[in-house]
Scaffold this active site. Structure first.
Site, short mmCIF file in Angstrom:
data_model
loop_
_atom_site.label_atom_id
_atom_site.label_comp_id
_atom_site.label_asym_id
_atom_site.label_seq_id
_atom_site.Cartn_x
_atom_site.Cartn_y
_atom_site.Cartn_z
N THR A 94 0.77 -0.99 0.15
CA THR A 94 0.09 0.13 -0.01
C THR A 94 0.86 1.21 0.08
OG1 THR A 94 -1.61 -0.95 1.41
CG2 THR A 94 -1.91 1.14 1.18
N LYS A 170 -7.02 1.11 -2.88
CA LYS A 170 -6.71 0.33 -1.52
C LYS A 170 -6.75 1.25 -0.27
CE LYS A 170 -5.06 -2.43 1.44
NZ LYS A 170 -3.57 -3.04 1.54
N LYS A 239 -0.44 5.36 8.80
CA LYS A 239 0.24 5.76 7.32
C LYS A 239 -0.86 5.63 6.28
CE LYS A 239 1.66 2.41 4.98
NZ LYS A 239 1.54 1.71 3.73
#
Length: 287
Positions: A94, A170, A239
């Site tokens: 990701t 995603k 994140k």
């Protein structure tokens, strides 16, 4: 039997490599630390001494933690210039859409195919070979690696010809999970304040109004205050939240809930909960 390298043997990379081995593929592995690679070698894989050696394989899967790791290992190291002709690199991580665009250009410059393929599913899903794979890139390249996707996943979602299209999907999926965790924690805190059993409350909601693995899985963790072992840490969740906020800024779209979550995640990490499952943000809600 086909040859494939797997770079990054963490919580997700390790079961992916195991499943490729079980399917009869020749698997070459590389990892920063020795332990996971030795485990795969014992299972029949061959260990690469360097990333450059792994890039000599026709297909390379990588599962790294973030933009910095991908840039350090692939974009700033010179390994792309050493890749075999026709190599396809599949980035399962990701990462930001900016990194995806940079990676796509860098791979093209060196004649290396590049496909973004982040996944939905935790480690048990990876172990079962049932990941949902979000694929972005040239259709012909995805066709080449589809037999490997069929081993590690239950379905491949082709989301566009540009790698960053898979990455934004995603990122947004993880953003919605964070929103669900926050909303569940708010509801549970009010139910508990009113004297309602939180476990029964979550079971009711997930059996009726909100069925599905996100609400049932994270709801039970919130009700039980069970945040270890971590399937996905607060640091990683933070994140991905910031990736969503940055993507929204790039497109001039406000994310009000995202701004709330920015504060919630920051507080959880400041309290030392960064290594807990990201469901621990529920503890920022008074209960």
């Amino acid at each position: 039997m086909s040859g494939i390298a797997v770079i990054g043997l963490g919580v997700m990379g390790r079961p992916i490599a195991h499943n490729l081995l079980k399917a009869g593929h020749e698997v070459v592995v590389w990892n920063r630390s020795d332990g996971p690679a030795e485990e795969l070698v014992a299972a029949g894989a061959r260990r690469a001494e360097s990333v450059a050696e792994a890039m000599r394989m026709p297909v390379v899967f990588s599962m790294l933690s973030d933009d910095r790791a991908v840039a350090e290992i692939f974009l700033d190291s010179g390994v792309l210039a050493q890749a075999a002709d026709g190599t396809v690199h599949v980035n399962l991580a990701t990462v930001s859409t900016d990194l995806a665009r940079r990676a796509s250009a860098a791979h093209a410059e060196h004649g290396v195919g590049y496909v973004a393929a982040p996944v939905f599913g935790r480690a048990p899903v990876a172990e079962a070979g049932a990941l949902n794979i979000l694929a972005g890139g040239e259709p012909a390249l995805i066709d080449r690696v589809q037999p490997f996707f069929d081993v590690i996943g239950s379905r491949t979602w082709r989301l566009g010809d540009r790698p960053e299209q898979a990455n934004i999907v995603k990122i947004l999926g993880n953003y919605l999970i964070a929103c669900a965790i926050q909303s569940m924690s708010e509801a549970v805190s009010v139910a508990e304040a009113a004297g309602v059993d939180s476990g029964q409350f979550v079971e009711l909601l997930t059996s009726t109004l909100f069925p599905g693995v996100v609400y049932s899985g994270y709801g039970s963790m919130i009700a039980e205050r069970r945040y270890q072992p971590a399937g996905f840490t607060t640091v990683l969740g933070n994140k991905d939240l910031h990736l969503a906020l940055q993507a929204a800024t790039d497109h001039d779209v406000p994310l009000p809930i995202g701004e709330l979550l920015r504060t919630v995640f920051a507080q959880a990490i400041a309290e030392g909960r960064g290594a807990d499952d990201w469901a621990v943000i529920a503890e920022q809600q008074p209960r």
